[in-house]
Design an enzyme around this catalytic site. Structure first.
Site, PDB file in Angstrom:
ATOM      1  N   HIS A 222       0.843  -1.199   0.000  1.00 55.92           N
ATOM      2  CA  HIS A 222       0.000   0.000   0.000  1.00 55.92           C
ATOM      3  C   HIS A 222       0.880   1.251   0.000  1.00 55.92           C
ATOM      4  O   HIS A 222       1.969   1.251   0.568  1.00 55.92           O
ATOM      5  CB  HIS A 222      -0.892   0.032   1.244  1.00 55.92           C
ATOM      6  CG  HIS A 222      -1.733  -1.190   1.420  1.00 55.92           C
ATOM      7  ND1 HIS A 222      -2.688  -1.585   0.513  1.00 55.92           N
ATOM      8  CD2 HIS A 222      -1.743  -2.127   2.390  1.00 55.92           C
ATOM      9  CE1 HIS A 222      -3.259  -2.700   0.938  1.00 55.92           C
ATOM     10  NE2 HIS A 222      -2.710  -3.056   2.074  1.00 55.92           N
TER      11      HIS A 222
ATOM     12  N   GLU B 262      -1.414  -0.349   8.167  1.00 51.88           N
ATOM     13  CA  GLU B 262      -2.383  -1.225   8.813  1.00 51.88           C
ATOM     14  C   GLU B 262      -1.700  -2.070   9.867  1.00 51.88           C
ATOM     15  O   GLU B 262      -0.458  -2.095   9.949  1.00 51.88           O
ATOM     16  CB  GLU B 262      -3.080  -2.107   7.774  1.00 51.88           C
ATOM     17  CG  GLU B 262      -2.158  -3.046   7.033  1.00 51.88           C
ATOM     18  CD  GLU B 262      -2.839  -3.705   5.823  1.00 51.88           C
ATOM     19  OE1 GLU B 262      -3.498  -3.000   5.027  1.00 51.88           O
ATOM     20  OE2 GLU B 262      -2.700  -4.928   5.679  1.00 51.88           O
TER      21      GLU B 262
ATOM     22  N   HIS C 203       3.157  -7.560   1.760  1.00 53.05           N
ATOM     23  CA  HIS C 203       2.501  -8.423   2.751  1.00 53.05           C
ATOM     24  C   HIS C 203       1.325  -9.177   2.142  1.00 53.05           C
ATOM     25  O   HIS C 203       0.790  -8.783   1.104  1.00 53.05           O
ATOM     26  CB  HIS C 203       1.974  -7.587   3.926  1.00 53.05           C
ATOM     27  CG  HIS C 203       0.884  -6.628   3.530  1.00 53.05           C
ATOM     28  ND1 HIS C 203       1.147  -5.420   2.931  1.00 53.05           N
ATOM     29  CD2 HIS C 203      -0.461  -6.708   3.613  1.00 53.05           C
ATOM     30  CE1 HIS C 203       0.010  -4.802   2.684  1.00 53.05           C
ATOM     31  NE2 HIS C 203      -0.997  -5.565   3.073  1.00 53.05           N
TER      32      HIS C 203
ATOM     33  N   ARG D  10      -1.382  -4.754  -6.205  1.00 56.75           N
ATOM     34  CA  ARG D  10      -1.090  -6.190  -6.233  1.00 56.75           C
ATOM     35  C   ARG D  10       0.188  -6.457  -7.017  1.00 56.75           C
ATOM     36  O   ARG D  10       0.358  -5.951  -8.135  1.00 56.75           O
ATOM     37  CB  ARG D  10      -2.215  -6.958  -6.927  1.00 56.75           C
ATOM     38  CG  ARG D  10      -3.492  -7.014  -6.135  1.00 56.75           C
ATOM     39  CD  ARG D  10      -4.439  -8.090  -6.714  1.00 56.75           C
ATOM     40  NE  ARG D  10      -5.760  -7.881  -6.165  1.00 56.75           N
ATOM     41  CZ  ARG D  10      -6.781  -7.347  -6.849  1.00 56.75           C
ATOM     42  NH1 ARG D  10      -6.651  -7.022  -8.127  1.00 56.75           N
ATOM     43  NH2 ARG D  10      -7.946  -7.179  -6.251  1.00 56.75           N
TER      44      ARG D  10
HETATM   45 ZN    ZN Z   1      -3.040  -4.922   2.988  1.00 53.30          ZN
END
Ligand code: ZN
EC number: 5.3.1.8
Length: 321
Positions: free
Chosen positions: A97, A114, A171, A191
């Protein structure tokens, strides 16, 4: 107003999802493989409705905009955090991200840092977490040559672990893992590798975002240091899992409630709470609310203190604003 805001979750079907959100949490979920419960969200891709009190039936982002006093008159124009429960019944795409600056410029939304509290991990479960490239040139070369098993790092994971995933970290969750995720309110995912899977409806490969991933991945990867702090209140245990300066966007707590425990906002103006196990009672201003596994609510800034009692495991968070 001195009452909590309870929220109705929103569910998202994912090719890697399962049925545990129904069987473990008792949620009424749609048919299919459900991967994500958006539990506390003001994001336009899935906002929650308030289910109690004065604002019953209203969307959280609307109440956030119209009643800033409930949120400590915040600087952020959007509800800044997003709490999800994720069930990985197969591997998620290996992803990364952006940070706030890149996301603002390219996606017109927040970046995404996150973190995960592992609600359940099957024996042998592992995360994809970090990478082996020493320089950006090496990262680009390994992506271009599809050297996936050489590039991606694995991390074993067990129930009760806490994992911090700053923006720029490669991740993925893999099979047999359920997490409570606390993140910035963003839905931007780049991605890198998706196991060449095709989506169910159109039979298409899901889109990859290799250039963006090359731009935003932090090189080299270094695992963040987590320094949890534990405070006992009788037999209850309050653990601060992460806070500033280690985490610039949120403070996250684990509350293990075993007797009547007084709580207050600590590092932010209001508090998001998710009950991930047990039953108990929340008392706010002499008003009692029964709590059950799967409940999610916000304690607004106008509530200065509250008590919880029972046998509860909760993950709570406060935004930095
Ligand atoms: Zn993620």
């Amino acid at each position: 107003m001195v009452e909590p805001l309870f929220l109705k979750p929103v569910f998202h079907e994912k090719i890697w999802g399962g049925r545990h959100l129904a069987t473990d949490f008792g949620y009424q979920i749609p048919a299919g493989t459900i991967g994500e419960c958006w539990a506390i969200s003001g994001h336009p891709h899935g906002s929650n409705i308030i289910t109690n009190g004065q604002y019953e039936g209203q969307l959280l982002p609307k109440v956030y905009q119209q009643h800033p006093e409930l949120f400590g008159n915040p600087h952020s124009s959007v509800f800044p955090l997003l709490t999800k429960i994720l069930e990985a019944n197969a591997s998620l795409s290996i992803q990364v991200h952006p940070d706030d600056a890149y996301a603002e410029e390219h996606e017109h939304e927040l970046g995404k840092t996150e973190c995960w509290y592992v609600i359940h991990a099957e024996p042998g479960a592992y995360l994809t977490y970090g990478h082996t490239a020493k320089t950006r040139a090496e990262l680009i070369k390994m992506i271009d040559n599809h050297q996936w098993s050489k590039l991606f790092s694995k991390k074993p994971v067990k129930t009760g672990d806490f994992v911090y995933v700053p923006s720029g970290t490669i991740h993925a969750l893999n099979k047999g893992i359920i997490v409570l995720e606390t993140q910035q309110s963003s839905d931007t995912t780049y991605r890198i590798y998706d196991y060449d899977r095709r989506d169910k409806k159109a039979g298409q490969l899901r889109q990859l975002h290799l250039q963006q991933a090359k731009d935003v991945t932090t090189v080299p990867f270094t695992e963040p240091q987590i320094n949890p702090r534990i405070v006992h209140h009788g037999s209850s245990i309050i653990t601060t899992l992460i806070s500033q300066p280690d985490s610039p966007f949120f403070t996250v707590y684990k509350w293990e409630i075993r007797n009547q425990t007084s709580l207050a906002h600590e590092h932010g103006p209001y508090t998001l709470v998710s009950i991930i196990d047990g039953n108990g009672i929340l008392t706010v201003d002499d008003q009692q609310y029964s709590l059950h596994k799967g409940d999610h609510f916000i304690i607004p800034a106008t509530v200065k203190s509250w008590t919880m009692d029972g046998e509860l495991l909760a993950i709570a968070s406060e935004p930095t604003d």
